[in-house]
Design an enzyme around this catalytic site. Sequence first.
Site, PDB file in Angstrom:
ATOM      1  N   GLY A 102     -20.171   7.112   5.574  1.00  0.00           N
ATOM      2  CA  GLY A 102     -19.492   7.493   4.352  1.00  0.00           C
ATOM      3  C   GLY A 102     -20.481   7.691   3.222  1.00  0.00           C
TER       4      GLY A 102
ATOM      5  N   VAL B 171     -17.292   3.924  -2.490  1.00  0.00           N
ATOM      6  CA  VAL B 171     -17.792   2.608  -2.068  1.00  0.00           C
ATOM      7  C   VAL B 171     -19.187   2.731  -1.465  1.00  0.00           C
ATOM      8  CG1 VAL B 171     -17.397   0.653  -0.519  1.00  0.00           C
ATOM      9  CG2 VAL B 171     -15.470   1.694  -1.710  1.00  0.00           C
ATOM     10  N   ALA B 172     -19.346   3.706  -0.575  1.00  0.00           N
ATOM     11  CA  ALA B 172     -20.634   3.877   0.104  1.00  0.00           C
ATOM     12  C   ALA B 172     -21.753   4.135  -0.900  1.00  0.00           C
ATOM     13  CB  ALA B 172     -20.539   5.035   1.099  1.00  0.00           C
TER      14      ALA B 172
ATOM     15  N   GLY C 200     -18.889   8.261  -0.066  1.00  0.00           N
ATOM     16  CA  GLY C 200     -17.938   8.320  -1.167  1.00  0.00           C
ATOM     17  C   GLY C 200     -18.184   7.228  -2.185  1.00  0.00           C
TER      18      GLY C 200
ATOM     19  N   LYS D  21       0.856  -1.179   0.000  1.00  0.00           N
ATOM     20  CA  LYS D  21       0.000   0.000   0.000  1.00  0.00           C
ATOM     21  C   LYS D  21       0.890   1.226   0.000  1.00  0.00           C
ATOM     22  CE  LYS D  21      -4.478   1.140   0.526  1.00  0.00           C
ATOM     23  NZ  LYS D  21      -5.665   0.461   0.020  1.00  0.00           N
TER      24      LYS D  21
HETATM   25  P1  NAD Z   1     -13.866   8.043  -0.935  1.00  0.00           P
HETATM   26  O1  NAD Z   1     -12.767   9.016  -0.736  1.00  0.00           O
HETATM   27  O2  NAD Z   1     -14.584   8.029  -2.230  1.00  0.00           O
HETATM   28  O3  NAD Z   1     -14.947   8.212   0.221  1.00  0.00           O
HETATM   29  C1  NAD Z   1     -14.627   8.252   1.565  1.00  0.00           C
HETATM   30  C2  NAD Z   1     -15.690   9.123   2.218  1.00  0.00           C
HETATM   31  O4  NAD Z   1     -15.596   8.985   3.636  1.00  0.00           O
HETATM   32  C3  NAD Z   1     -15.545  10.613   1.910  1.00  0.00           C
HETATM   33  O5  NAD Z   1     -16.775  11.118   1.400  1.00  0.00           O
HETATM   34  C4  NAD Z   1     -15.182  11.221   3.264  1.00  0.00           C
HETATM   35  O6  NAD Z   1     -15.676  12.547   3.434  1.00  0.00           O
HETATM   36  C5  NAD Z   1     -15.859  10.257   4.207  1.00  0.00           C
HETATM   37  N1  NAD Z   1     -15.382  10.262   5.590  1.00  0.00           N
HETATM   38  C6  NAD Z   1     -14.109  10.349   6.056  1.00  0.00           C
HETATM   39  N2  NAD Z   1     -14.101  10.287   7.395  1.00  0.00           N
HETATM   40  C7  NAD Z   1     -15.396  10.133   7.790  1.00  0.00           C
HETATM   41  C8  NAD Z   1     -16.033   9.995   9.038  1.00  0.00           C
HETATM   42  N3  NAD Z   1     -15.353  10.005  10.181  1.00  0.00           N
HETATM   43  N4  NAD Z   1     -17.383   9.851   9.076  1.00  0.00           N
HETATM   44  C9  NAD Z   1     -18.093   9.844   7.945  1.00  0.00           C
HETATM   45  N5  NAD Z   1     -17.541   9.970   6.713  1.00  0.00           N
HETATM   46  C10 NAD Z   1     -16.211  10.125   6.639  1.00  0.00           C
HETATM   47  O7  NAD Z   1     -13.217   6.596  -0.618  1.00  0.00           O
HETATM   48  P2  NAD Z   1     -13.766   5.161  -1.022  1.00  0.00           P
HETATM   49  O8  NAD Z   1     -13.015   4.696  -2.219  1.00  0.00           O
HETATM   50  O9  NAD Z   1     -15.246   5.147  -1.013  1.00  0.00           O
HETATM   51  O10 NAD Z   1     -13.218   4.292   0.204  1.00  0.00           O
HETATM   52  C11 NAD Z   1     -13.936   4.178   1.422  1.00  0.00           C
HETATM   53  C12 NAD Z   1     -13.304   3.091   2.272  1.00  0.00           C
HETATM   54  O11 NAD Z   1     -13.338   1.848   1.575  1.00  0.00           O
HETATM   55  C13 NAD Z   1     -11.821   3.317   2.618  1.00  0.00           C
HETATM   56  O12 NAD Z   1     -11.554   2.777   3.896  1.00  0.00           O
HETATM   57  C14 NAD Z   1     -11.089   2.506   1.565  1.00  0.00           C
HETATM   58  O13 NAD Z   1      -9.799   2.133   1.991  1.00  0.00           O
HETATM   59  C15 NAD Z   1     -12.017   1.318   1.487  1.00  0.00           C
HETATM   60  N6  NAD Z   1     -11.892   0.559   0.247  1.00  0.00           N
HETATM   61  C16 NAD Z   1     -12.075   1.178  -0.935  1.00  0.00           C
HETATM   62  C17 NAD Z   1     -11.979   0.417  -2.099  1.00  0.00           C
HETATM   63  C18 NAD Z   1     -12.245   1.011  -3.450  1.00  0.00           C
HETATM   64  O14 NAD Z   1     -12.343   0.238  -4.419  1.00  0.00           O
HETATM   65  N7  NAD Z   1     -12.422   2.317  -3.583  1.00  0.00           N
HETATM   66  C19 NAD Z   1     -11.670  -0.948  -2.030  1.00  0.00           C
HETATM   67  C20 NAD Z   1     -11.509  -1.545  -0.776  1.00  0.00           C
HETATM   68  C21 NAD Z   1     -11.626  -0.770   0.360  1.00  0.00           C
END
Ligand code: NAD
Length: 357
Positions: free
Chosen positions: A182, A186-187, A184, A81
């Site tokens: 969240g 994934v959410a 973002g 990572k």
């Molecule tokens: P992203 O940046 O698109 O979204 C993350 C969101 O979380 C943002 O909108 C941010 O404002 C919000 N956030 C941060 N701290 C917060 C809190 N305390 N309370 C509420 N919201 C908060 O990122 P993503 O790609 O959606 O990734 C989200 C998680 O999933 C991360 O932990 C990432 O490591 C994990 N993940 C992502 C992927 C992928 O394919 N993108 C794969 C595996 C795991």
Amino acid sequence: MQTPWGFPDFDAHEALHFITDRAIGLRAIIAVHSTHLGPAAGGTRFWHYADDAEALTDALRLSRGMSYKNAMAGLPLGGGKAVILANEEHSKTPEQLAAFGKAIDHLGGQYVTAEDVGMSVTDMIEIARQTRFVAGLPVAGGAVGGDPGPHTSFGVFLGIKAAVKRALGKDSVEGLHIALQGAGSVASGVALHAAAEGAKLTIADIDSARAQALATQVNGETADPVEILGLEADIVSPCALGAILTDESIAALKAPIVAGGANNQLATPEDGGRIHARGILYAPDYVINAGGIINVSTEYVRDGDAALVRQRIEAIPQRLEQIWAESANGGRNPAAVADAMAQQLIGRGPEGTPPTV
Ligand code: NAD
């Protein structure tokens, strides 16, 4: 526990690379946890950390998580990572991405990158100008590639359904209440899948406009980020950042299921035991959120098409069920069961024994 180098999260990582270019303001860490099963693969996180120690901890923990994730997903990849230490404005320049891409290239394939929090497909294109050790790139004509986010979301949704089946005996999330942390990449995907099946969603993001936009899209509600984990809900789905399941937040959980896509949800290994002791079903994060890396792996290794990616993601519920079944039989919590399985697959003991070659 005292560990070599004095870093609490050091787990016999094979290599740590520190990248510094003062002239262009680039500071990054590439952590290679294990190459036992293949090149160390895992995304790059672009984040503003409180201090350097926090960034290093994140890199160490996330890279170990990638070793476990890739092994448990049956991929021919090790775990690594990268974190890029962002400024407070979270601004990045093409020069920084180019220098970062060159640093990856110098490692000669030891580490392969893709998107993570704060990094986009456009950023991957910049990096790919400097190195071929990158995935998550746009592709044409239905070929495998692109943003891993939607694939992660799909796998998380399938994992939520598996948890619902096991804990609540239901085949669908219709009418169930999901508290989503969240809004973002994934959410959003999780919310769209769940809403399409008739789930009720409450969404919290520290970016309240983002939470509101997603809530509007799925006809859901928003909540205060501080309260989301403790809501009365059927499922809590952490899909933001890690280390959110702590002694305190676990004590406040009211949902019978915790299943979400965020990496490193447990603040400490003991927290896996705490959730279990409360009778709450936990889906180990690196098992449920493997959809994105499954897509990245298939793109990078070129060993399958979109149909195979889907098939591989559809195997996530089976792996979760295997973990939950072993947990039910042996009494160990699901996170500990998953860790033991993963450690065996990457040739390590529970203390992070280096691989025996
Ligand atoms: P992203 O940046 O698109 O979204 C993350 C969101 O979380 C943002 O909108 C941010 O404002 C919000 N956030 C941060 N701290 C917060 C809190 N305390 N309370 C509420 N919201 C908060 O990122 P993503 O790609 O959606 O990734 C989200 C998680 O999933 C991360 O932990 C990432 O490591 C994990 N993940 C992502 C992927 C992928 O394919 N993108 C794969 C595996 C795991």
